[in-house]
Design a protein around this motif. Structure first.
Motif, short mmCIF file in Angstrom:
data_model
loop_
_atom_site.label_atom_id
_atom_site.label_comp_id
_atom_site.label_asym_id
_atom_site.label_seq_id
_atom_site.Cartn_x
_atom_site.Cartn_y
_atom_site.Cartn_z
N MET A 23 -30.69 -12.45 -9.56
CA MET A 23 -29.54 -12.94 -8.81
C MET A 23 -29.12 -11.97 -7.69
N TYR A 24 -29.46 -10.68 -7.82
CA TYR A 24 -29.00 -9.68 -6.87
C TYR A 24 -30.09 -9.18 -5.91
N VAL A 25 -31.32 -9.62 -6.12
CA VAL A 25 -32.45 -9.09 -5.35
C VAL A 25 -32.25 -9.25 -3.85
N ASP A 26 -31.93 -10.45 -3.41
CA ASP A 26 -31.80 -10.70 -1.97
C ASP A 26 -30.70 -9.83 -1.34
N ASP A 27 -29.59 -9.69 -2.05
CA ASP A 27 -28.50 -8.86 -1.52
C ASP A 27 -28.91 -7.39 -1.41
N ILE A 28 -29.62 -6.91 -2.40
CA ILE A 28 -30.04 -5.51 -2.39
C ILE A 28 -31.03 -5.25 -1.26
N VAL A 29 -31.99 -6.14 -1.10
CA VAL A 29 -32.97 -5.99 -0.03
C VAL A 29 -32.27 -6.06 1.33
N SER A 30 -31.35 -7.00 1.47
CA SER A 30 -30.60 -7.12 2.73
C SER A 30 -29.82 -5.85 3.02
N ASP A 31 -29.13 -5.33 2.01
CA ASP A 31 -28.37 -4.10 2.20
C ASP A 31 -29.27 -2.92 2.56
N THR A 32 -30.45 -2.91 1.98
CA THR A 32 -31.40 -1.83 2.27
C THR A 32 -31.80 -1.85 3.74
N PHE A 33 -32.14 -3.02 4.25
CA PHE A 33 -32.55 -3.10 5.66
C PHE A 33 -31.35 -2.98 6.60
N PRO A 81 -41.10 5.30 1.68
CA PRO A 81 -40.34 6.01 0.64
C PRO A 81 -38.84 6.04 0.93
N TRP A 82 -38.48 6.16 2.20
CA TRP A 82 -37.06 6.17 2.58
C TRP A 82 -36.42 4.84 2.21
N LEU A 83 -37.12 3.74 2.49
CA LEU A 83 -36.60 2.42 2.15
C LEU A 83 -36.48 2.25 0.64
N PHE A 84 -37.48 2.72 -0.11
CA PHE A 84 -37.39 2.66 -1.58
C PHE A 84 -36.18 3.49 -2.07
N GLY A 85 -36.03 4.67 -1.51
CA GLY A 85 -34.89 5.51 -1.90
C GLY A 85 -33.56 4.85 -1.58
N THR A 86 -33.49 4.21 -0.44
CA THR A 86 -32.26 3.51 -0.05
C THR A 86 -32.00 2.33 -0.98
N ALA A 87 -33.04 1.56 -1.28
CA ALA A 87 -32.90 0.43 -2.20
C ALA A 87 -32.44 0.94 -3.57
N ARG A 88 -33.00 2.02 -3.99
CA ARG A 88 -32.63 2.61 -5.28
C ARG A 88 -31.15 3.00 -5.28
N LYS A 89 -30.70 3.61 -4.18
CA LYS A 89 -29.28 3.99 -4.08
C LYS A 89 -28.37 2.77 -4.06
N VAL A 90 -28.77 1.72 -3.38
CA VAL A 90 -27.99 0.48 -3.36
C VAL A 90 -27.87 -0.07 -4.78
N MET A 91 -29.00 -0.07 -5.52
CA MET A 91 -28.97 -0.57 -6.90
C MET A 91 -28.11 0.32 -7.79
N LEU A 92 -28.25 1.62 -7.64
CA LEU A 92 -27.46 2.53 -8.46
C LEU A 92 -25.97 2.38 -8.17
N ASN A 93 -25.61 2.22 -6.92
CA ASN A 93 -24.20 2.03 -6.57
C ASN A 93 -23.67 0.74 -7.19
N ALA A 94 -24.45 -0.33 -7.13
CA ALA A 94 -24.03 -1.59 -7.73
C ALA A 94 -23.94 -1.46 -9.25
N HIS A 95 -24.90 -0.78 -9.81
CA HIS A 95 -24.94 -0.63 -11.27
C HIS A 95 -23.81 0.26 -11.77
#
Length: 173
Positions: free
Chosen positions: A31-41, A57-71
């Motif tokens: 349910m959150y995948v699209d929002d996380i990817v959008s926030d990453t870009f 790697p920067w994009l993966f790190g950013t996506a990870r931070k977006v997920m961690l912040n949401a979590h």
């Protein structure tokens, strides 16, 4: 000038979108995948000047931070959990053995901490070299390599054998 930046960003987006999408799908609720990817870009667009020459790697790190912040908002004490695909339905004897091994691996995986799961996922599923994986986690290459080695040992112990399953032994480097 602005159109040059837009064109460069579009190239980065096209080149790395699928990788970022897969990275997030393995870690986040569908349910959150699209929002996380959008926030990453969106973050990549806003911080365009900070993107390294190799942005994956920067994009993966950013996506990870977006997920961690949401979590963090939901469960402050737990980190990102990597979802493991369900075993397919193969009725053959080999399929049953493979299914049993897979269930053992799933059980061993669940015994690992979220931090260990993330280290192993960057190595196995994302296939990142140690330096790039370290960049995603915000640590040195040496620290990542040590964490990976320890994670492999813990997984092997939880799996009930002296060695990890084959895909985890393969190196991305």
């Amino acid at each position: 000038m602005a159109s040059d930046v837009e064109a460069q960003f579009t190239d980065v987006y096209r080149e790395h979108y699928e990788d970022v999408l897969r990275f997030v799908r393995r870690r986040a609720h569908p349910m959150y995948v699209d929002d996380i990817v959008s926030d990453t870009f969106l973050t990549a667009w806003r911080r365009w000047r900070e993107l390294p020459e190799e942005p994956r790697p920067w994009l993966f790190g950013t996506a990870r931070k977006v997920m961690l912040n949401a979590h963090r908002g939901q469960h402050r004490q737990t980190a990102v959990a990597v979802r493991i695909m369900e075993v397919g339905g193969d009725d053959s004897y080999d399929g049953m053995i493979a299914a049993e091994n897979r269930m053992d691996l799933v059980s061993a995986w669940r015994q690992l901490s979220a931090a260990d799961q993330e280290v192993l996922a960057l190595h196995v599923w994302e296939g990142l070299p140690d330096r790039a994986a370290a960049s995603v986690l915000g640590c040195s290459r040496a620290a990542y390599t040590m964490r990976l080695s320890r994670c492999k040992r813990r997984l092997a112990k939880a799996f009930g054998s002296t060695s990890c399953p084959a895909p985890i032994l393969t190196s991305a480097n």
